[in-house]
Design an enzyme around this catalytic site. Structure first.
Site, PDB file in Angstrom:
ATOM      1  CB  ILE A 104      -0.972   0.002   1.201  1.00 44.06           C
ATOM      2  CG1 ILE A 104      -1.880  -1.227   1.131  1.00 44.06           C
ATOM      3  CG2 ILE A 104      -1.810   1.283   1.216  1.00 44.06           C
ATOM      4  CD1 ILE A 104      -2.807  -1.410   2.330  1.00 44.06           C
ATOM      5  CG  ASP A 162      10.226  -0.545   4.953  1.00 43.20           C
ATOM      6  OD1 ASP A 162       9.467  -0.879   5.865  1.00 43.20           O
ATOM      7  OD2 ASP A 162      10.315  -1.160   3.875  1.00 43.20           O
ATOM      8  CB  THR A 192      -6.309   4.350   5.195  1.00 43.69           C
ATOM      9  OG1 THR A 192      -4.940   4.182   4.807  1.00 43.69           O
ATOM     10  CG2 THR A 192      -6.831   5.658   4.663  1.00 43.69           C
ATOM     11  NE  ARG A 212      -7.460  -3.452  11.123  1.00 44.49           N
ATOM     12  CZ  ARG A 212      -7.675  -3.488   9.803  1.00 44.49           C
ATOM     13  NH1 ARG A 212      -7.712  -2.376   9.105  1.00 44.49           N
ATOM     14  NH2 ARG A 212      -7.868  -4.636   9.180  1.00 44.49           N
ATOM     15  CG  ASP A 239     -11.192   4.371   5.895  1.00 47.68           C
ATOM     16  OD1 ASP A 239     -12.373   4.708   5.664  1.00 47.68           O
ATOM     17  OD2 ASP A 239     -10.738   3.250   5.609  1.00 47.68           O
ATOM     18  CD  GLU A 293     -13.153   0.838  12.341  1.00 46.45           C
ATOM     19  OE1 GLU A 293     -13.511  -0.203  11.771  1.00 46.45           O
ATOM     20  OE2 GLU A 293     -12.132   1.472  12.033  1.00 46.45           O
ATOM     21  CG  HIS A 345     -12.566   0.095   8.179  1.00 47.82           C
ATOM     22  ND1 HIS A 345     -12.151  -0.530   9.341  1.00 47.82           N
ATOM     23  CD2 HIS A 345     -11.748  -0.389   7.207  1.00 47.82           C
ATOM     24  CE1 HIS A 345     -11.160  -1.364   9.076  1.00 47.82           C
ATOM     25  NE2 HIS A 345     -10.888  -1.286   7.781  1.00 47.82           N
ATOM     26  CB  ILE A 346     -14.902   3.081   2.638  1.00 43.95           C
ATOM     27  CG1 ILE A 346     -14.378   4.529   2.734  1.00 43.95           C
ATOM     28  CG2 ILE A 346     -16.278   2.953   3.265  1.00 43.95           C
ATOM     29  CD1 ILE A 346     -15.094   5.499   1.813  1.00 43.95           C
ATOM     30  N   GLY A 347     -11.476   1.867   3.044  1.00 42.37           N
ATOM     31  CA  GLY A 347     -10.231   1.819   2.259  1.00 42.37           C
ATOM     32  C   GLY A 347     -10.272   0.796   1.139  1.00 42.37           C
ATOM     33  CB  ALA A 348     -10.531  -2.804   1.124  1.00 39.65           C
TER      34      ALA A 348
HETATM   35  C1  3PG Z   1      -8.186  -4.490   5.344  1.00 41.90           C
HETATM   36  O1  3PG Z   1      -7.583  -4.842   6.361  1.00 41.90           O
HETATM   37  O2  3PG Z   1      -8.154  -5.163   4.292  1.00 41.90           O
HETATM   38  C2  3PG Z   1      -8.940  -3.201   5.333  1.00 41.90           C
HETATM   39  O3  3PG Z   1      -8.898  -2.584   6.577  1.00 41.90           O
HETATM   40  C3  3PG Z   1     -10.352  -3.347   4.836  1.00 41.90           C
HETATM   41  O4  3PG Z   1     -11.195  -3.977   5.736  1.00 41.90           O
HETATM   42  P1  3PG Z   1     -12.688  -4.368   5.294  1.00 41.90           P
HETATM   43  O5  3PG Z   1     -12.570  -5.513   4.340  1.00 41.90           O
HETATM   44  O6  3PG Z   1     -13.389  -4.742   6.550  1.00 41.90           O
HETATM   45  O7  3PG Z   1     -13.289  -3.176   4.645  1.00 41.90           O
END
Ligand code: 3PG
Length: 322
Positions: A157, A176, A245, A247, A271, A276, A294-297
């Site tokens: 990422i 890193d 984004t 945790r 995010d 949560e 929490h909409i990163g993915a």
């Molecule tokens: C992850 O760890 O892949 C992201 O935080 C996305 O989590 P989610 O699938 O619950 O949206």
């Protein structure tokens, strides 16, 4: 028949592929406190981050053979305990990097032009006080080009974030654990053969903190001491913008609020939250925090890829009939 519970949902393409192989896929969400009572019916469990799979659930699942985490973080699963019971645990870390990286920039652009506030104010004040709002937001806007972006964690990422940052003309400073040189290919979309190759050198956190105008976190965080808190804020440029984004808790929430109030941190894009699915109201309402749930993915593309990866994993694990 192979029985699968996809408790946080799964992309429709994955369901089609699994049902074609005559697996049964249940997608109706079982609440956390009832999960243990149904798990004995299933051979496989698919989860995202919402469902917790701890000892209690694992002990109640004598037929479970595999847990697939559709996504990256495994912090909601007691992996060691599951493996000690012979249950395989696997995630899909490759499919969502681009989606997360784009959300990082969504927050950065939003904060740089105050979109998070202007979207709240325009519906009520936009028609009567347009000029006043224009003057207000005109004084606050700034560009990303030329700014320094600290990327904390330089895995998949972090590298996607760096590619976008470089494309925008930002000065990207990756951090890193191991200081190293890394060649990043930055593809110029539509000009397939015109990829830029950029050699980046990772630096220590100490070296990055005082330089960055923006800092984004891409280190797995599984609890304990925050990665960024008061101690680190004091070593940052005054007026830095922070993005999380990763945790909830990777940035210390109470210390962030204090740093926003003192002006040490100018703004934050969050995010993810400690509490949560019920984050603190003072974070959600803060005028200098851009928030998402929490909409990163959560893009069509990422979830589609994750779904296909999940189907492949399960079909390979259990095989197809005949
Ligand atoms: C992850 O760890 O892949 C992201 O935080 C996305 O989590 P989610 O699938 O619950 O949206």
């Amino acid at each position: 028949m192979i029985r699968i519970l996809a408790n946080d949902g799964v992309h429709a393409d994955a369901i089609t592929l699994l049902e074609e192989a005559e697996y049964q896929v249940d997608t109706e969400r079982v609440p956390q406190d009832k999960l243990a009572s149904v798990l004995n019916r299933y051979d496989a469990l698919i989860v995202r981050s919402a469902t917790k799979v701890r000892q209690q659930e694992i002990d109640a699942a004598p037929n479970l053979k595999i847990i697939v985490r559709g996504g990256v973080g495994l912090d909601n699963i007691d992996v060691a305990y599951a493996e000690s019971k012979g249950i395989k645990v696997i995630n899909t870390p490759r499919s969502s990097s681009q989606a997360v990286a784009e959300l990082v920039f969504a927050h950065m652009f939003s904060l740089a032009r105050q979109l998070h506030l202007s979207n709240r104010e325009m519906p009520t004040r936009g028609a009567t006080e347009f000029k006043k709002l224009k003057d207000h937001y005109s004084d606050l806007g700034f560009q990303l080009r030329g700014r320094t972006l600290g990327v904390l964690g330089f895995g998949r990422i972090g590298q996607e974030v760096a590619r976008i940052g470089l494309g925008l003309g930002m000065n990207v400073v990756p951090v890193d654990l191991v200081q190293r040189e890394l060649k990043l290919e930055v593809e110029l979309y539509k000009l397939q053969d015109a990829a830029l190759s950029v050699t980046m050198r990772t630096v220590s956190m100490e070296e990055m903190l005082p330089q960055a105008d923006f800092i984004t976190i891409h280190i797995p965080f599984t609890g304990g001491k925050s990665i960024l808190g008061k101690e680190q804020f004091e070593r940052m440029k005054k007026g830095v913008v922070l993005i999380n984004t990763s945790r909830g808790g990777a940035i210390n929430e109470p210390e962030l609020l204090e740093a926003l109030d003192s002006g040490r941190v100018m703004a934050a894009g969050l995010d993810v939250f400690v509490d949560e699915p019920m984050p603190r109201a003072d974070l959600l309402n803060h005028p200098r925090i851009s928030v998402t749930p929490h909409i990163g993915a959560s893009t069509v593309e990422a979830q589609g890829k994750i779904g296909l990866e999940i189907a492949d994993i399960l079909l390979e694990f259990f095989g197809t009939p005949g």
